[in-house]
Design a protein around this motif. Sequence first.
Motif, PDB file in Angstrom:
ATOM      1  N   CYS B  14       0.840  -1.163  -0.056  1.00  0.00           N
ATOM      2  CA  CYS B  14      -0.052  -0.023   0.163  1.00  0.00           C
ATOM      3  C   CYS B  14       0.989   1.087   0.054  1.00  0.00           C
ATOM      4  O   CYS B  14       1.936   1.208   0.199  1.00  0.00           O
ATOM      5  CB  CYS B  14      -1.074  -0.091   1.210  1.00  0.00           C
ATOM      6  N   SER B  15       0.267   2.293  -0.362  1.00  0.00           N
ATOM      7  CA  SER B  15       1.014   3.695  -0.278  1.00  0.00           C
ATOM      8  C   SER B  15       1.052   4.229   0.987  1.00  0.00           C
ATOM      9  O   SER B  15       0.603   3.637   1.926  1.00  0.00           O
ATOM     10  CB  SER B  15       0.228   4.720  -1.062  1.00  0.00           C
ATOM     11  N   ASN B  16       2.193   4.868   1.336  1.00  0.00           N
ATOM     12  CA  ASN B  16       2.153   5.617   2.389  1.00  0.00           C
ATOM     13  C   ASN B  16       1.187   6.549   2.456  1.00  0.00           C
ATOM     14  O   ASN B  16       0.692   7.355   1.657  1.00  0.00           O
ATOM     15  CB  ASN B  16       3.771   6.426   2.691  1.00  0.00           C
ATOM     16  N   ILE B  17       0.605   6.741   3.855  1.00  0.00           N
ATOM     17  CA  ILE B  17      -0.776   7.561   4.051  1.00  0.00           C
ATOM     18  C   ILE B  17      -0.217   8.464   5.103  1.00  0.00           C
ATOM     19  O   ILE B  17       0.274   8.161   6.350  1.00  0.00           O
ATOM     20  CB  ILE B  17      -1.776   6.589   4.495  1.00  0.00           C
ATOM     21  N   ARG B  18      -0.733   9.796   4.780  1.00  0.00           N
ATOM     22  CA  ARG B  18      -0.514  10.772   5.948  1.00  0.00           C
ATOM     23  C   ARG B  18      -1.831  11.371   6.134  1.00  0.00           C
ATOM     24  O   ARG B  18      -2.543  11.909   5.180  1.00  0.00           O
ATOM     25  CB  ARG B  18       0.421  11.832   5.356  1.00  0.00           C
ATOM     26  N   ASP B  30       6.717  19.087   0.719  1.00  0.00           N
ATOM     27  CA  ASP B  30       7.064  17.783   0.503  1.00  0.00           C
ATOM     28  C   ASP B  30       7.621  18.054  -0.966  1.00  0.00           C
ATOM     29  O   ASP B  30       8.542  17.390  -1.150  1.00  0.00           O
ATOM     30  CB  ASP B  30       5.832  17.011   0.647  1.00  0.00           C
ATOM     31  N   LYS B 180       0.644   2.544  -7.762  1.00  0.00           N
ATOM     32  CA  LYS B 180       0.392   3.177  -6.249  1.00  0.00           C
ATOM     33  C   LYS B 180       1.085   4.575  -6.291  1.00  0.00           C
ATOM     34  O   LYS B 180       2.189   4.828  -6.476  1.00  0.00           O
ATOM     35  CB  LYS B 180       1.144   2.306  -5.339  1.00  0.00           C
ATOM     36  N   LEU B 183       2.450   8.825  -2.230  1.00  0.00           N
ATOM     37  CA  LEU B 183       2.007   9.296  -0.895  1.00  0.00           C
ATOM     38  C   LEU B 183       0.487   9.655  -1.115  1.00  0.00           C
ATOM     39  O   LEU B 183       0.219  10.361  -2.021  1.00  0.00           O
ATOM     40  CB  LEU B 183       2.843  10.358  -0.253  1.00  0.00           C
TER      41      LEU B 183
END
Lengths: 430, 430
Positions: B14-18, B30, B180, B183
């Motif tokens: 999965c993607s990084n999630i913020r 960013d 994907k 972020l």
Amino acid sequence: MCERKTDYAFEMACSNIRYGAGVTKEIGMDLQNMGARNVCLMTDRTLSQLPPVGVVLDSLTKHGVEYKIYEDVRVEPTDKSFKAAIDFAKQGHFDVYVAVGGGSVIDTCKAANLYASHPEAEFLDFVNAPIGKGKPITASLKPLIAVPTTAGTGSETTGVAIFDFENLKAKTGIANRALKPTLGMVDPLHTLHMPSRVAANSGFDVLCHALESFTALPYNLRSPCPSNPINRPAYQGSNPISDVWARHALKIVAKYLKRAVRDAGDVEARSSMHLASVFAGIGFGNAGVHLCHGMSYPIAGNVKTHRARGYNVEHPIVPHGLSVVLTSPAVFAFTANMCPERHLEAAQILGTDVSNIKKDDAGRVLADTLRSILYDLEVEDGLFAIGYTKEDIPSLVKGTIPQERVTKLSPRAHTEEDLTALFAASMKLY
Amino acid sequence: MCERKTDYAFEMACSNIRYGAGVTKEIGMDLQNMGARNVCLMTDRTLSQLPPVGVVLDSLTKHGVEYKIYEDVRVEPTDKSFKAAIDFAKQGHFDVYVAVGGGSVIDTCKAANLYASHPEAEFLDFVNAPIGKGKPITASLKPLIAVPTTAGTGSETTGVAIFDFENLKAKTGIANRALKPTLGMVDPLHTLHMPSRVAANSGFDVLCHALESFTALPYNLRSPCPSNPINRPAYQGSNPISDVWARHALKIVAKYLKRAVRDAGDVEARSSMHLASVFAGIGFGNAGVHLCHGMSYPIAGNVKTHRARGYNVEHPIVPHGLSVVLTSPAVFAFTANMCPERHLEAAQILGTDVSNIKKDDAGRVLADTLRSILYDLEVEDGLFAIGYTKEDIPSLVKGTIPQERVTKLSPRAHTEEDLTALFAASMKLY
């Protein structure tokens, strides 16, 4: 940007995870797919004789992947053993790393990859402040495939590498998302080779990862708010995503830990604990841990003569999971007042009927629940039983102070006197 | 490698999630940290006038990040609208992509990034077989930051991009982990701009992502076992990790969907649904979806004159979430016999007392539960109410046949006659 003093965001990151019985047989194909020409395979001397490494070697050979093997990883690694592995990596000019082992092997391999990618760096450059300089990682690391053989560390999911800093007699580490393995290859068949005590101690690590990340200071109470998102730490405090992982890992520990310790052939229990270590790893890898882990580093680092049952090593060690869990009854009795609902929920998941328990008793109830689990699993009766006396407490406290990276995530603020009391309360458990 | 005929492993990616209220304000930093010099910002004409895009533009300007904006994304994109975005991307030579919008925007941006990175490729090269060629993605894509403004798609977590293939009158897509996002920046404040019907329909997408991935064929019953791990599909069947996400997303839907639809100002409900879309996205992005999604593509693709309430678009559309949920009572009544426990558990999480229900009634009970939720949320009364008649069923079935990528994950095998019966049973719900 940050009008608020506390952080208002959290970030979830984790490695890709592949899970399946026998999945390591595929690794040669993965390396071929990645175009690997010169692989560094890290492990330790015990594992190098066992099937988990054998399966990997067979797969590499079958797919014509060239590799060099490094089997001098130290169980509970030190700065010295890290440096030896780093030298090997620097000389090898490897294009992919494969770590087959427990947390010691995976963490050593992360460090070797990091410093080989930054040949100009001093060792302390990337070590967590205040012990090291905590510099940002700027170069791209090589891909790393982690194949965990214990069910505890969660290192296959995290950007953390821990070692004993021998001068300080305490553990510290390197924590950066860049260290995350590219892929964690989780093969439950590997855990069938763990001796019973290794299954117990690595299971305690899972238990404490879950309990500490579930009770850690919430991310939106952590301060300061980073002025730039690049400075948001890997350990950010508990958050709605890490909570999901922590609760789920606790449920599996409650159901399977005892079975996994008692019977090495209980495939269901051992493979469930292997997945629990992944779940807890993703949770704590983002939320962080706090006092049990912070206090464990001097407990392990100051070891005198304790010979851990079931470990095939020539030096005295306190296995990581044991050093973490021995303070857990005292720690959660101490932190409970800050979030009693969570402490009660944890006790309930671990099997205690909390329906008539008052919030004020949450700490006592979770501590009793933990003591009962440790007693049933024949864990040594506190720090005293692994060779410490009250005279050692000042040096244990001194070794905890620099662990601010984790201890600051405790939901309850604490003084040196509090740490002294927590170590004293952990001398004897039953 | 694969002595077994069925797959023995699954992979979680999965993607990084913020996540955080106001987190999009950071995006300029960013992009600066990433060294972006020429950013492609994609959105649609409605959103381009709203705060989610305004906040991003302010942050880019504040941090001196150069960008070009593309606001011609079509809501429910087509191959034609994808190609227009791809042309823009090819001409722009961008180094980072930012998508601000719902699934339509994020999916269009994924496709633009993909084909700009493969300038030699034909459009059908990467489209899922059998409609396209399903070729592997070999080039590195540019980083993509996804900022979802609806709480449904989960596209910020997945490697999937869906579009209407106009010649076929059916949706299809591109599914590859390489798509994907780098972020996913999940800002719950953005969902406060969703009209009520958009909140409902995107919530239905979350509901079906969770229900379908929870009931999908288990990964270890999916066949064939891939001969090389690189051929393991993105959609692998239900597994112990996707189950955690699916159950948790269902719990949030049960608690918050109605509130999120009824009151755009209910920050707790809308931000909870935003997180639920992330959770369900991670789950279905690894496990897959099945019949509701497979049958939804011709329902959306064959639209005649239906004007969706609350959508500011000039062409007839059946919003994705609506096209998915209208068949859900019939679908789960059909699949329940293969895993009645899971269907009962889902009904229970959604609020039905199942303590005295027999397994044989699991399908009926989950179907009734779903019908009741749809009725309460004033959803159109079946396919008839959005303009279809029984005469359309053969073309709806014909449009479902090529969706094998998802329909093969149905826990119950099905014939064209079964699909005909499912569409017929979905003509009227109440």
